[in-house]
Design a protein around this motif. Structure first.
Motif, PDB file in Angstrom:
ATOM      1  N   VAL A 124      11.300  49.833 -23.936  1.00  0.00           N
ATOM      2  CA  VAL A 124      11.282  49.346 -22.563  1.00  0.00           C
ATOM      3  C   VAL A 124      12.482  48.430 -22.343  1.00  0.00           C
ATOM      4  O   VAL A 124      12.695  47.479 -23.086  1.00  0.00           O
ATOM      5  CB  VAL A 124       9.976  48.592 -22.246  1.00  0.00           C
ATOM      6  CG1 VAL A 124       9.936  48.208 -20.772  1.00  0.00           C
ATOM      7  CG2 VAL A 124       8.762  49.443 -22.598  1.00  0.00           C
ATOM      8  N   ASP A 125      13.273  48.742 -21.321  1.00  0.00           N
ATOM      9  CA  ASP A 125      14.444  47.928 -20.989  1.00  0.00           C
ATOM     10  C   ASP A 125      14.126  47.062 -19.772  1.00  0.00           C
ATOM     11  O   ASP A 125      13.206  47.347 -19.008  1.00  0.00           O
ATOM     12  CB  ASP A 125      15.641  48.836 -20.689  1.00  0.00           C
ATOM     13  CG  ASP A 125      16.978  48.118 -20.809  1.00  0.00           C
ATOM     14  OD1 ASP A 125      16.987  46.893 -21.044  1.00  0.00           O
ATOM     15  OD2 ASP A 125      18.014  48.792 -20.655  1.00  0.00           O
ATOM     16  N   LYS A 126      14.887  46.001 -19.614  1.00  0.00           N
ATOM     17  CA  LYS A 126      14.730  45.104 -18.470  1.00  0.00           C
ATOM     18  C   LYS A 126      16.106  44.846 -17.871  1.00  0.00           C
ATOM     19  O   LYS A 126      17.095  44.686 -18.588  1.00  0.00           O
ATOM     20  CB  LYS A 126      14.069  43.805 -18.941  1.00  0.00           C
ATOM     21  CG  LYS A 126      14.112  42.652 -17.941  1.00  0.00           C
ATOM     22  CD  LYS A 126      15.179  41.657 -18.364  1.00  0.00           C
ATOM     23  CE  LYS A 126      15.437  40.635 -17.254  1.00  0.00           C
ATOM     24  NZ  LYS A 126      16.667  39.851 -17.554  1.00  0.00           N
ATOM     25  N   HIS A 127      16.160  44.836 -16.554  1.00  0.00           N
ATOM     26  CA  HIS A 127      17.438  44.570 -15.883  1.00  0.00           C
ATOM     27  C   HIS A 127      17.218  43.615 -14.724  1.00  0.00           C
ATOM     28  O   HIS A 127      16.261  43.734 -13.971  1.00  0.00           O
ATOM     29  CB  HIS A 127      18.049  45.870 -15.339  1.00  0.00           C
ATOM     30  CG  HIS A 127      19.298  45.637 -14.543  1.00  0.00           C
ATOM     31  ND1 HIS A 127      20.512  45.397 -15.137  1.00  0.00           N
ATOM     32  CD2 HIS A 127      19.509  45.575 -13.196  1.00  0.00           C
ATOM     33  CE1 HIS A 127      21.430  45.204 -14.189  1.00  0.00           C
ATOM     34  NE2 HIS A 127      20.845  45.309 -13.012  1.00  0.00           N
ATOM     35  N   SER A 128      18.138  42.659 -14.587  1.00  0.00           N
ATOM     36  CA  SER A 128      18.128  41.749 -13.448  1.00  0.00           C
ATOM     37  C   SER A 128      19.335  42.037 -12.573  1.00  0.00           C
ATOM     38  O   SER A 128      20.423  42.346 -13.081  1.00  0.00           O
ATOM     39  CB  SER A 128      18.183  40.296 -13.933  1.00  0.00           C
ATOM     40  OG  SER A 128      18.436  39.424 -12.843  1.00  0.00           O
ATOM     41  N   THR A 129      19.140  41.947 -11.258  1.00  0.00           N
ATOM     42  CA  THR A 129      20.275  42.147 -10.353  1.00  0.00           C
ATOM     43  C   THR A 129      21.178  40.920 -10.309  1.00  0.00           C
ATOM     44  O   THR A 129      22.180  40.928  -9.597  1.00  0.00           O
ATOM     45  CB  THR A 129      19.796  42.490  -8.927  1.00  0.00           C
ATOM     46  OG1 THR A 129      18.937  41.442  -8.445  1.00  0.00           O
ATOM     47  CG2 THR A 129      19.047  43.812  -8.913  1.00  0.00           C
ATOM     48  N   GLY A 130      20.843  39.889 -11.077  1.00  0.00           N
ATOM     49  CA  GLY A 130      21.753  38.756 -11.240  1.00  0.00           C
ATOM     50  C   GLY A 130      21.373  37.569 -10.385  1.00  0.00           C
ATOM     51  O   GLY A 130      20.936  37.704  -9.247  1.00  0.00           O
ATOM     52  N   GLY A 131      21.518  36.391 -10.965  1.00  0.00           N
ATOM     53  CA  GLY A 131      21.189  35.174 -10.243  1.00  0.00           C
ATOM     54  C   GLY A 131      21.694  33.968 -11.009  1.00  0.00           C
ATOM     55  O   GLY A 131      22.129  34.082 -12.157  1.00  0.00           O
ATOM     56  N   THR A 172       9.028  53.181 -14.261  1.00  0.00           N
ATOM     57  CA  THR A 172       9.829  52.077 -13.742  1.00  0.00           C
ATOM     58  C   THR A 172       8.987  51.196 -12.828  1.00  0.00           C
ATOM     59  O   THR A 172       8.185  51.694 -12.038  1.00  0.00           O
ATOM     60  CB  THR A 172      11.049  52.610 -12.948  1.00  0.00           C
ATOM     61  OG1 THR A 172      11.757  53.558 -13.754  1.00  0.00           O
ATOM     62  CG2 THR A 172      11.989  51.488 -12.558  1.00  0.00           C
ATOM     63  N   ALA A 173       9.170  49.885 -12.955  1.00  0.00           N
ATOM     64  CA  ALA A 173       8.521  48.918 -12.074  1.00  0.00           C
ATOM     65  C   ALA A 173       9.529  47.833 -11.744  1.00  0.00           C
ATOM     66  O   ALA A 173      10.483  47.604 -12.496  1.00  0.00           O
ATOM     67  CB  ALA A 173       7.287  48.310 -12.744  1.00  0.00           C
ATOM     68  N   ILE A 208      11.579  51.167 -17.695  1.00  0.00           N
ATOM     69  CA  ILE A 208      12.500  50.145 -17.192  1.00  0.00           C
ATOM     70  C   ILE A 208      11.748  49.188 -16.279  1.00  0.00           C
ATOM     71  O   ILE A 208      11.010  49.622 -15.385  1.00  0.00           O
ATOM     72  CB  ILE A 208      13.668  50.796 -16.408  1.00  0.00           C
ATOM     73  CG1 ILE A 208      14.428  51.797 -17.288  1.00  0.00           C
ATOM     74  CG2 ILE A 208      14.622  49.732 -15.876  1.00  0.00           C
ATOM     75  CD1 ILE A 208      15.335  52.737 -16.515  1.00  0.00           C
ATOM     76  N   VAL A 209      11.941  47.891 -16.505  1.00  0.00           N
ATOM     77  CA  VAL A 209      11.396  46.857 -15.622  1.00  0.00           C
ATOM     78  C   VAL A 209      12.580  46.143 -14.975  1.00  0.00           C
ATOM     79  O   VAL A 209      13.504  45.699 -15.660  1.00  0.00           O
ATOM     80  CB  VAL A 209      10.506  45.860 -16.385  1.00  0.00           C
ATOM     81  CG1 VAL A 209      10.066  44.718 -15.465  1.00  0.00           C
ATOM     82  CG2 VAL A 209       9.279  46.574 -16.958  1.00  0.00           C
TER      83      VAL A 209
END
Length: 442
Positions: free
Chosen positions: A79-86, A232-233, A196-197
């Motif tokens: 399971v991968d995790k991605h942030s759109t950035g902050g 995906t969530a 993917i989360v």
């Protein structure tokens, strides 16, 4: 098949096929389709949009333009995790070992930052000796052995996306939800995860400023993942103020370690638990989110998540003692206090302004070849809703020396705070959950 016909079709509102999008992306990657035609196509997408099927086709075409990682030798559901950035987003440093301690393998590829503070890779490199490059064999062996590895992203992953993004950046076509969604998801799919989360930020410090736009982006990415066979969530989280208190590389690592000790900032802990809960459920180690949350909190309480972090650091060449003694991290020699300009309550903090202020101190890259100073940055002393008195310290600048440039940054940080007379409660951190079933506001 001709590029001009594909541009014409989309300009008139037509639906592009898998073959047409594959032809376009392959031709552009290989230099057979010129920038001016791709610019026209991107502008047509900007105005006409794409449906979920088209966006999935585009995503796969970009993912297939370069290397695709085969994670099948790793046992379990990856399971991968991605942030759109902050600003202040150090969740990967907490979530990686925390989720791995629950039995879900985390094989993650992360990027460096451009602007604001560094990316996950830069933050990890603030730990002396930490290696962010591993061979494929070592990467897979480490995840099978201890459950977690985080390395730098391959330069050959989704090269079509890199080329197209550079073009969009100079043709005013960045702000297109289908193009943003396919850009993010092409790299995640190429990275080989089974599920993917996504952490989609919204607010003043995020790329998406409104909740509606953030939900549309999240839904587009979830639909892509579902259509290409990845569970995906997505969570929508507030970025109207920085996450946690630390902004800067070593400072954020220190705060992540504090969180793994169970004494981190409430907002950072809440977001890490929420994201990790979805990862644990998708990874098959809990039947539902409540069970996952209970398991994760137990891993924090028992020290198992911290022990996994130290294993992870040692495996990649760093000093695991940093997990118990964060003073081993780089530290700036000078601390400058930023005073509150008046009495009142903190009504707002312009997160993006604080990110830019940290960059000006040396914590981020203004240009791709800028050198990051891992020790410098900002730690907040007051956040939204808290009372302040004139002259009281609202933030600390961690710097090499106090000079005119630092004083200018101090003024910028002070101006990023909006202080009013009325008491004000901060906005909720978690706003929406997006799954293939739809959008649920919290």
């Amino acid at each position: 098949m001709r590029a001009v016909d594909i541009i014409h079709k989309k300009r008139n509102g037509g639906e592009l096929t898998n073959d047409e999008l594959s032809f376009l992306i392959k031709g552009y990657s290989q230099g057979e389709i010129p920038d001016y035609q791709m610019s026209a196509w991107a502008m047509a997408i900007y105005f006409r949009g794409m449906n979920a099927e088209e966006t999935a086709y585009l995503t796969m075409a970009m993912a297939e333009s370069g290397d695709q990682v085969d994670l099948s030798p790793i046992r379990g559901i990856k399971v991968d995790k991605h942030s759109t950035g902050g600003v202040g987003d150090k969740t990967s440093l907490v979530i990686g070992p925390l989720v791995a301690s629950c039995g879900v393998p985390v094989a993650k590829m992360s990027g460096r930052g451009l602007g604001h503070t560094g990316g996950t890779i830069d933050k990890m490199q603030s730990m002396p000796g930490f290696r962010t490059e591993l061979t494929r064999e070592d990467f897979i062996a480490q995840v099978n052995d201890i459950g977690v590895a985080i390395i730098g992203q391959s330069g050959d992953m989704a090269p079509a996306d890199k080329k197209l993004y550079a073009l969009r950046d100079v043709t005013a076509t960045v702000e297109s939800i289908p193009l943003i969604a396919s850009s993010v998801m092409s790299k995640k799919i190429a990275a080989g995860a089974d599920a993917i989360v996504l952490d989609v930020k919204t607010g003043s410090g995020a790329f998406m400023k409104t909740l509606d736009d953030s939900e549309k982006l999240a839904m587009a990415m979830v639909e892509i993942g579902t259509k290409v066979g990845r569970r995906t969530a997505a969570l929508i989280s507030d970025m109207d103020q920085p996450l946690g208190f630390a902004i800067g590389n070593a400072l954020e690592v220190r705060e992540a370690i504090e969180t793994l000790h169970g004494r981190g900032p409430a907002d950072l802990t809440e977001l890490c638990i929420a994201l990790a809960s979805h990862m644990v459920v998708l990874g098959g180690q809990a039947a539902n989110l409540e069970e996952a949350e209970n398991l994760l909190r137990e891993k924090l309480r028992s020290g198992e998540a911290l022990a996994k972090f130290k294993q992870f650091v040692a495996a990649q060449g760093g000093n695991p003692e940093v997990g118990d003694d964060p003073s081993l991290l780089p530290q700036a020699p000078v601390i400058v206090e930023v005073p509150a300009p008046k009495n009142g309550h903190v009504h707002a903090i312009q997160a993006e302004e604080l990110g830019l202020a940290a960059m000006l101190l040396g914590a981020g890259r203004e240009k791709t070849d800028s050198v990051i100073d891992y020790a410098v940055g900002i730690t907040l002393q007051r956040k939204v809703g808290e009372p302040v008195r004139e002259g009281e310290t609202i933030a600390l600048l961690h710097v090499r020396e106090d000079n005119a440039a630092v004083q200018a940054v101090s003024k910028r940080v002070q101006d990023a705070y909006s202080i009013g007379t009325d008491e004000l409660s901060p906005s909720p951190l978690l706003l929406s959950i997006v799954t293939e079933s739809g959008i649920k506001r919290i």
